[in-house]
Design a protein around this motif. Structure first.
Motif, PDB file in Angstrom:
ATOM      1  N   TYR A  80       9.899 -26.253 -70.820  1.00  0.00           N
ATOM      2  CA  TYR A  80      10.316 -26.130 -69.418  1.00  0.00           C
ATOM      3  C   TYR A  80      10.150 -27.447 -68.671  1.00  0.00           C
ATOM      4  O   TYR A  80      10.934 -27.769 -67.781  1.00  0.00           O
ATOM      5  N   THR A 124       4.353 -19.611 -59.246  1.00  0.00           N
ATOM      6  CA  THR A 124       5.440 -18.827 -59.836  1.00  0.00           C
ATOM      7  C   THR A 124       5.055 -17.356 -59.937  1.00  0.00           C
ATOM      8  O   THR A 124       5.890 -16.479 -59.712  1.00  0.00           O
ATOM      9  N   VAL A 142      11.014 -15.896 -62.117  1.00  0.00           N
ATOM     10  CA  VAL A 142      10.945 -17.345 -61.966  1.00  0.00           C
ATOM     11  C   VAL A 142       9.959 -17.885 -63.000  1.00  0.00           C
ATOM     12  O   VAL A 142       8.907 -17.297 -63.230  1.00  0.00           O
ATOM     13  N   THR A 143      10.309 -18.984 -63.645  1.00  0.00           N
ATOM     14  CA  THR A 143       9.421 -19.672 -64.585  1.00  0.00           C
ATOM     15  C   THR A 143       9.371 -21.141 -64.187  1.00  0.00           C
ATOM     16  O   THR A 143      10.113 -21.580 -63.297  1.00  0.00           O
ATOM     17  N   THR A 146      12.778 -22.634 -64.238  1.00  0.00           N
ATOM     18  CA  THR A 146      13.745 -22.318 -63.188  1.00  0.00           C
ATOM     19  C   THR A 146      14.043 -23.550 -62.350  1.00  0.00           C
ATOM     20  O   THR A 146      15.192 -23.822 -62.023  1.00  0.00           O
ATOM     21  N   CYS A 147      13.013 -24.302 -62.012  1.00  0.00           N
ATOM     22  CA  CYS A 147      13.198 -25.516 -61.197  1.00  0.00           C
ATOM     23  C   CYS A 147      13.196 -26.790 -62.036  1.00  0.00           C
ATOM     24  O   CYS A 147      14.004 -27.682 -61.815  1.00  0.00           O
ATOM     25  N   ARG A 149      13.758 -27.346 -65.375  1.00  0.00           N
ATOM     26  CA  ARG A 149      14.879 -27.444 -66.314  1.00  0.00           C
ATOM     27  C   ARG A 149      14.739 -28.591 -67.315  1.00  0.00           C
ATOM     28  O   ARG A 149      15.646 -29.386 -67.535  1.00  0.00           O
TER      29      ARG A 149
END
Length: 189
Positions: A80, A124, A142-143, A146-147, A149
């Protein structure tokens, strides 16, 4: 009872704990590995598991997780964030691995990035419990991904030029529906 009703009735946090517990139970019921001393190699080298010791300093993750489960979570976080374990975990110069380099001390809290990761995990979790969990059509939780990326610092979103409507009037308030009727009791223009 529908899942959305369960969330409303029992709360997202309790549902999250129940799902996590079921996942842990399912993983602990997997078939036992071959007996120690067996010289039979794994059928596929990528299936060989490393020994991940039980975690000793969990502060935001459930304390019931095994070393293997924590390792799996950390691998997801690496993806992530597009980073490596050493970004948050300090090297232990007194514990040298077979490659001649210091092993990481996962329990050590000296790196500020580890505190940031814990804070972001709590964020989160709060977003999922207090907001996403209250929207029936929210989809996936949301993980970090999510932001982030795959980037350590989230990339700012830039509106593509083709999405810009040149005929749109930008000199007015955007908080209204252009085709809506005037509010009750208001005079029509």
């Amino acid at each position: 009872m529908k899942p959305s009703t369960l969330v409303q009735h029992f709360g997202r946090r309790i549902l999250f704990t129940a799902i996590l517990s079921l996942s842990i139970a399912a993983q602990t019921q997997q078939p036992a590995s071959p007996a120690q001393g067996s010289s039979a190699p794994a059928s596929n080298p990528s299936e060989a598991h490393h020994n991940h010791p039980a975690p000793t300093n969990l502060q935001v993750l459930p304390k019931t997780l095994t070393g293997e489960q924590v390792h799996e979570i950390m691998e997801k976080w690496e993806g992530y964030l597009g980073t490596k374990c050493s970004h948050c975990h300090a090297a232990d110069p007194k514990n040298i691995g077979p490659n001649g380099r210091p092993r990481l001390n996962y329990a050590d809290d000296s790196r500020p990035e580890k505190a940031t990761a814990r804070l972001m995990f709590k964020m989160t979790e709060q977003i999922n419990v207090d907001y996403i969990g209250k929207i029936d059509t929210s989809g996936e939780p949301v993980t970090c991904g999510t932001c982030h990326r795959g980037h350590l610092g989230p990339e700012p979103y830039k509106l593509p030029p083709e999405d810009h409507d040149p005929d749109h009037d930008h000199d007015h308030d955007h908080d209204h529906d252009h085709d809506a009727a005037p509010p009750a009791g208001a005079a029509a223009k």
